[in-house]
Design a protein around this motif. Structure first.
Motif, PDB file in Angstrom:
ATOM      1  N   ALA A  61      67.564  47.652  14.905  1.00 63.14           N
ATOM      2  CA  ALA A  61      66.506  48.490  14.325  1.00 63.14           C
ATOM      3  C   ALA A  61      65.241  48.403  15.172  1.00 63.14           C
ATOM      4  O   ALA A  61      64.491  49.379  15.292  1.00 63.14           O
ATOM      5  N   PHE A  62      65.018  47.233  15.780  1.00 64.39           N
ATOM      6  CA  PHE A  62      63.899  47.068  16.697  1.00 64.39           C
ATOM      7  C   PHE A  62      63.951  48.090  17.821  1.00 64.39           C
ATOM      8  O   PHE A  62      62.933  48.626  18.265  1.00 64.39           O
ATOM      9  N   LEU A  81      66.477  34.010   8.670  1.00 61.70           N
ATOM     10  CA  LEU A  81      67.883  34.187   8.299  1.00 61.70           C
ATOM     11  C   LEU A  81      68.785  33.425   9.253  1.00 61.70           C
ATOM     12  O   LEU A  81      69.725  32.745   8.838  1.00 61.70           O
ATOM     13  N   ILE A 140      64.545  37.858  10.814  1.00 63.75           N
ATOM     14  CA  ILE A 140      65.615  37.525  11.755  1.00 63.75           C
ATOM     15  C   ILE A 140      65.636  36.016  11.992  1.00 63.75           C
ATOM     16  O   ILE A 140      66.683  35.369  11.905  1.00 63.75           O
ATOM     17  N   LEU A 162      73.787  41.189   9.389  1.00 61.80           N
ATOM     18  CA  LEU A 162      72.498  41.780   9.010  1.00 61.80           C
ATOM     19  C   LEU A 162      71.454  41.545  10.106  1.00 61.80           C
ATOM     20  O   LEU A 162      70.653  42.435  10.415  1.00 61.80           O
ATOM     21  N   ILE A 163      71.489  40.360  10.704  1.00 56.54           N
ATOM     22  CA  ILE A 163      70.552  40.051  11.803  1.00 56.54           C
ATOM     23  C   ILE A 163      70.769  41.043  12.946  1.00 56.54           C
ATOM     24  O   ILE A 163      69.814  41.552  13.543  1.00 56.54           O
ATOM     25  N   LYS A 215      73.072  54.131  19.593  1.00 52.07           N
ATOM     26  CA  LYS A 215      73.138  54.884  18.330  1.00 52.07           C
ATOM     27  C   LYS A 215      74.526  54.782  17.718  1.00 52.07           C
ATOM     28  O   LYS A 215      74.682  54.574  16.511  1.00 52.07           O
ATOM     29  N   LEU A 272      53.955  50.135  12.224  1.00 53.94           N
ATOM     30  CA  LEU A 272      55.067  49.761  13.118  1.00 53.94           C
ATOM     31  C   LEU A 272      55.020  48.273  13.447  1.00 53.94           C
ATOM     32  O   LEU A 272      56.045  47.571  13.427  1.00 53.94           O
ATOM     33  N   ARG A 273      53.807  47.812  13.750  1.00 51.07           N
ATOM     34  CA  ARG A 273      53.633  46.388  14.090  1.00 51.07           C
ATOM     35  C   ARG A 273      54.021  45.488  12.913  1.00 51.07           C
ATOM     36  O   ARG A 273      54.683  44.469  13.099  1.00 51.07           O
ATOM     37  N   PHE A 293      56.093  46.181  10.545  1.00 51.04           N
ATOM     38  CA  PHE A 293      57.563  46.182  10.446  1.00 51.04           C
ATOM     39  C   PHE A 293      58.164  45.225  11.479  1.00 51.04           C
ATOM     40  O   PHE A 293      59.068  44.436  11.183  1.00 51.04           O
ATOM     41  N   GLN A 294      57.645  45.287  12.710  1.00 50.26           N
ATOM     42  CA  GLN A 294      58.198  44.434  13.768  1.00 50.26           C
ATOM     43  C   GLN A 294      58.020  42.954  13.409  1.00 50.26           C
ATOM     44  O   GLN A 294      58.933  42.144  13.613  1.00 50.26           O
ATOM     45  N   PHE A 313      64.990  51.042  17.799  1.00 49.10           N
ATOM     46  CA  PHE A 313      64.517  52.367  17.383  1.00 49.10           C
ATOM     47  C   PHE A 313      63.072  52.335  16.889  1.00 49.10           C
ATOM     48  O   PHE A 313      62.535  53.375  16.512  1.00 49.10           O
ATOM     49  N   HIS A 314      62.463  51.139  16.873  1.00 50.90           N
ATOM     50  CA  HIS A 314      61.100  51.020  16.364  1.00 50.90           C
ATOM     51  C   HIS A 314      60.191  50.332  17.370  1.00 50.90           C
ATOM     52  O   HIS A 314      59.295  49.579  17.001  1.00 50.90           O
ATOM     53  N   LEU A 315      60.441  50.587  18.656  1.00 50.04           N
ATOM     54  CA  LEU A 315      59.549  50.044  19.677  1.00 50.04           C
ATOM     55  C   LEU A 315      58.333  50.962  19.789  1.00 50.04           C
ATOM     56  O   LEU A 315      58.493  52.186  19.851  1.00 50.04           O
ATOM     57  N   ASP A 316      57.143  50.368  19.814  1.00 49.41           N
ATOM     58  CA  ASP A 316      55.941  51.203  19.941  1.00 49.41           C
ATOM     59  C   ASP A 316      55.807  51.748  21.373  1.00 49.41           C
ATOM     60  O   ASP A 316      55.344  52.854  21.576  1.00 49.41           O
ATOM     61  N   PHE A 342      69.110  44.271  12.167  1.00 50.42           N
ATOM     62  CA  PHE A 342      67.659  44.170  12.327  1.00 50.42           C
ATOM     63  C   PHE A 342      67.243  44.245  13.794  1.00 50.42           C
ATOM     64  O   PHE A 342      66.281  44.932  14.152  1.00 50.42           O
ATOM     65  N   ILE A 343      67.974  43.529  14.646  1.00 53.02           N
ATOM     66  CA  ILE A 343      67.614  43.535  16.065  1.00 53.02           C
ATOM     67  C   ILE A 343      67.790  44.944  16.626  1.00 53.02           C
ATOM     68  O   ILE A 343      66.969  45.439  17.403  1.00 53.02           O
ATOM     69  N   LEU A 359      50.579  52.736  14.401  1.00 56.25           N
ATOM     70  CA  LEU A 359      50.819  51.508  15.162  1.00 56.25           C
ATOM     71  C   LEU A 359      50.794  50.288  14.246  1.00 56.25           C
ATOM     72  O   LEU A 359      51.619  49.373  14.391  1.00 56.25           O
ATOM     73  N   PHE A 388      70.759  60.798  13.918  1.00 54.78           N
ATOM     74  CA  PHE A 388      71.097  60.573  15.316  1.00 54.78           C
ATOM     75  C   PHE A 388      71.502  61.864  16.022  1.00 54.78           C
ATOM     76  O   PHE A 388      71.373  61.979  17.234  1.00 54.78           O
ATOM     77  N   LEU A 436      72.210  58.643   8.475  1.00 52.34           N
ATOM     78  CA  LEU A 436      72.131  58.059   9.832  1.00 52.34           C
ATOM     79  C   LEU A 436      72.778  59.000  10.839  1.00 52.34           C
ATOM     80  O   LEU A 436      72.236  59.246  11.922  1.00 52.34           O
ATOM     81  N   ARG A 492      57.210  60.294  19.890  1.00 50.68           N
ATOM     82  CA  ARG A 492      56.181  59.604  19.115  1.00 50.68           C
ATOM     83  C   ARG A 492      54.896  59.607  19.906  1.00 50.68           C
ATOM     84  O   ARG A 492      54.890  59.323  21.094  1.00 50.68           O
ATOM     85  N   PHE A 521      74.950  51.251  16.377  1.00 50.55           N
ATOM     86  CA  PHE A 521      74.170  51.056  15.150  1.00 50.55           C
ATOM     87  C   PHE A 521      74.859  51.732  13.968  1.00 50.55           C
ATOM     88  O   PHE A 521      74.965  51.155  12.873  1.00 50.55           O
ATOM     89  N   LEU A 522      75.347  52.949  14.206  1.00 51.59           N
ATOM     90  CA  LEU A 522      76.022  53.687  13.138  1.00 51.59           C
ATOM     91  C   LEU A 522      77.247  52.934  12.644  1.00 51.59           C
ATOM     92  O   LEU A 522      77.438  52.715  11.446  1.00 51.59           O
TER      93      LEU A 522
END
Lengths: 305, 255
Positions: free
Chosen positions: B213-214, A27, A24, B206-207, B171, A13-14, A16-17, B216-219, B210-211, A10, A296, A292, A303, B174-175
């Protein structure tokens, strides 16, 4: 033990977020401010917050570098601590970390400079690169700059610099058709046009353009500009300024000066790059896409926590 | 020249959308109408390509045609993925893109010769990749919006199939956005000797990555969080596609 692992997952992950969110936002904000490299080197935004956040030079700032470094470290940590489970996902994260690493090396180690060459002129690469070994040096001469147009229009089809390398090898450099000169790669970046003049001072003749300086009897001489209102040139000889008319003899500083327009010449602006690791970047980029696809296609691993 | 054919195509898309509201309408009739619309659309794009002497995806007008065409193809060839009650929404979006393309000022539609930098084989990979990605993202958005509406009406509702479809579209998006990014870098290096120049379009691309990517990386990847993220990505992509083009100047200004 599994509780600690879940906590670690966690935390990573946090982090990274948070880093992703900060990147974001910064930029996005920085695109609204002209970057300092686009303006004079002495420019700095009058806005205190913009300067403090480096938004007016974000892309070249330490802040940007540190955020990407943290991201790279996180990608590696996610693999080391088994936060990503499948082999494909691990490969994906490591590939990304490798890509960021190669980009860092490339941006810091590569040699890059712009080479403006006027038609008929020759330049030495070593005049742009410090301590360039003689074996890597080369002369580049621009024979002619060409702008072929699309049939029936005046729209440019390409920009072509007809070059001669080391006084013997003719090559054509065009957009999308780079050339290699030893370790350097040349790219057609842009071009400019200049008005050329022949300046006759007493019995001597010099070819020059606006802003160029040449020496006459130890004194610097420069044709600075042309005043459209008075239809006279603005010229400096030493510390004095004179205004000779177009193509007429004119007494200036004890000499007789005559400025005769010669026409327009092109200046080709060539970007010269000594790349580091770019071929690896292409390969890594394509491998990243491939992994990738593989990632996929796999069933998602649930998780925990 | 292609305008009358596009108007005809638009009419058939409209008919297909209307058919979606008739529960007893035949699938064959729907597909036939869509087939005619798509063929007309393709003919219009071919005419445009012949007029400009290159494939039609170098400016806003042409990319609107391309995006609506890709959406239509997807609707017909993968129709089982799309519940009948969502087809009208996809058709509405296709209709909107085509109509906007048709009413654009003439200056946007004027055929222009290719700029020197665009005269490369990489254009045929880089640009379509992005529009495949945008197409998938639009479909993902439709699922996201539907999920949010369902949640609002009935929070206990199980929409697993819709969530899975949204995941699939994201997916794909993103790909293809990544393919666009990587091939763009390779192309830029070939053209200008610099694979990344922090151009506003590149930065916003790129932004978007990143968004996404979020996503796929939600807790805690709840349906609501995922759906909201999809909507955020779409807004970001709209800004990248349209906002950056009109607000900022840069290497991609011609787009």
């Amino acid at each position: 033990m599994s509780g600690n692992r879940t906590k670690l997952n966690l935390i990573v992950l946090r982090i990274f977020q948070i880093i992703a969110l900060v990147l974001i936002l910064l930029l996005a904000a920085s695109t609204f401010f002209p970057q300092q490299s686009e303006l004079s080197s002495g420019y700095s935004s009058p806005n205190l917050i913009v300067r403090w956040m480096s938004l007016d030079r974000f892309y070249n700032s330490g802040l940007n570098g540190i955020l990407w470094l943290f991201l790279t470290v996180l990608l590696v940590l996610a693999v080391i601590f088994n936060i990503v489970r499948t082999t494909t996902q691990k490969a994906l994260h490591l590939l990304l970390a490798l890509i960021f690493g190669v980009v860092f090396l490339n941006k810091n180690l590569e040699v890059r400079f712009f080479l403006p060459i006027a038609e008929g002129k020759e330049v030495l690469l070593s005049s742009f690169v410090d301590r360039l070994p003689e074996k890597d040096d080369a002369t580049v001469r621009l024979e002619r700059f060409e702008i072929p147009t699309h049939a029936g229009t005046s729209a440019p089809k390409n920009y072509i610099s007809h070059l001669v390398i080391n006084q013997i090898e003719p090559v054509d450099l065009a957009v999308n058709r780079p050339v290699s000169v030893g370790k350097f790669h040349l790219y057609q970046n842009s071009y400019d046009r200049v008005f050329y003049f022949r300046v006759e001072i007493n019995d001597k003749s010099f070819e020059t353009a606006f802003g160029d300086t040449f020496n006459v009897d130890g004194m610097p001489v420069s044709v600075v500009a042309f005043d459209d209102h008075t239809e006279k040139f603005i010229m400096s000889i030493g510390d004095e300024e004179f205004r000779p008319p177009l193509d007429q003899p004119f007494p200036a500083g004890g000499k007789t000066v005559r400025i005769i327009p010669q026409g327009i010449r092109f200046i080709s602006v060539i970007e010269v790059v000594q790349p580091v690791g770019v071929k690896w970047l292409s390969v890594l980029g394509l491998l990243y896409i491939f992994s990738l696809v593989l990632a996929f296609r796999q069933r998602p691993v649930e998780r925990r926590g | 020249m292609e305008t009358p054919i596009l108007i005809l195509s638009l009419s058939f898309y409209f008919i297909a959308a209307v058919l979606c509201f008739f529960k007893k309408s035949s699938e064959k009739i729907f597909l036939s109408v869509m087939a005619v619309a798509i063929v007309l659309h393709l003919i219009a794009m071919i005419i445009r390509s012949v007029a400009v002497l290159h494939p039609p995806f170098t400016n806003l007008y042409e990319t609107f045609l391309l995006l609506s065409f890709l959406l239509a193809l997807r609707l017909v060839f993968w129709k089982r993925q799309f519940p009948k009650n969502l087809r009208w929404l996809i058709l509405a979006i296709i209709y909107l893109f085509l109509l906007t393309a048709l009413v654009m000022p003439t200056s946007y539609k004027m055929p222009k010769p290719l700029m020197p930098a665009l005269n490369s084989a990489w254009m045929y990979i880089h640009v379509p990749s992005y529009f495949f990605g945008y197409m998938a993202l639009i479909l993902g958005f439709i699922y996201a919006a539907t999920l949010l509406v369902h949640r609002w009406k009935n929070p206990e509702r199980d929409d697993l199939s819709l969530v899975n479809r949204m995941d699939t579209e994201i997916k794909i998006a993103f790909l293809f956005l990544n393919i666009g990014l990587v091939t763009g870098g390779i192309w830029a290096y070939r053209s200008w000797g610099n694979y990344w120049a922090w151009d506003p379009k590149e930065t916003w691309a790129l932004i978007n990555i990143f968004i996404m990517a979020f996503y796929f990386h939600l807790d805690k990847p709840t349906v609501t969080r995922k759906a909201v993220l999809v909507i955020l990505v779409l807004l970001s992509v709209i800004f990248t596609y349209l906002g950056v083009t009109f607000i900022f100047s840069g290497l991609h200004s011609y787009a």
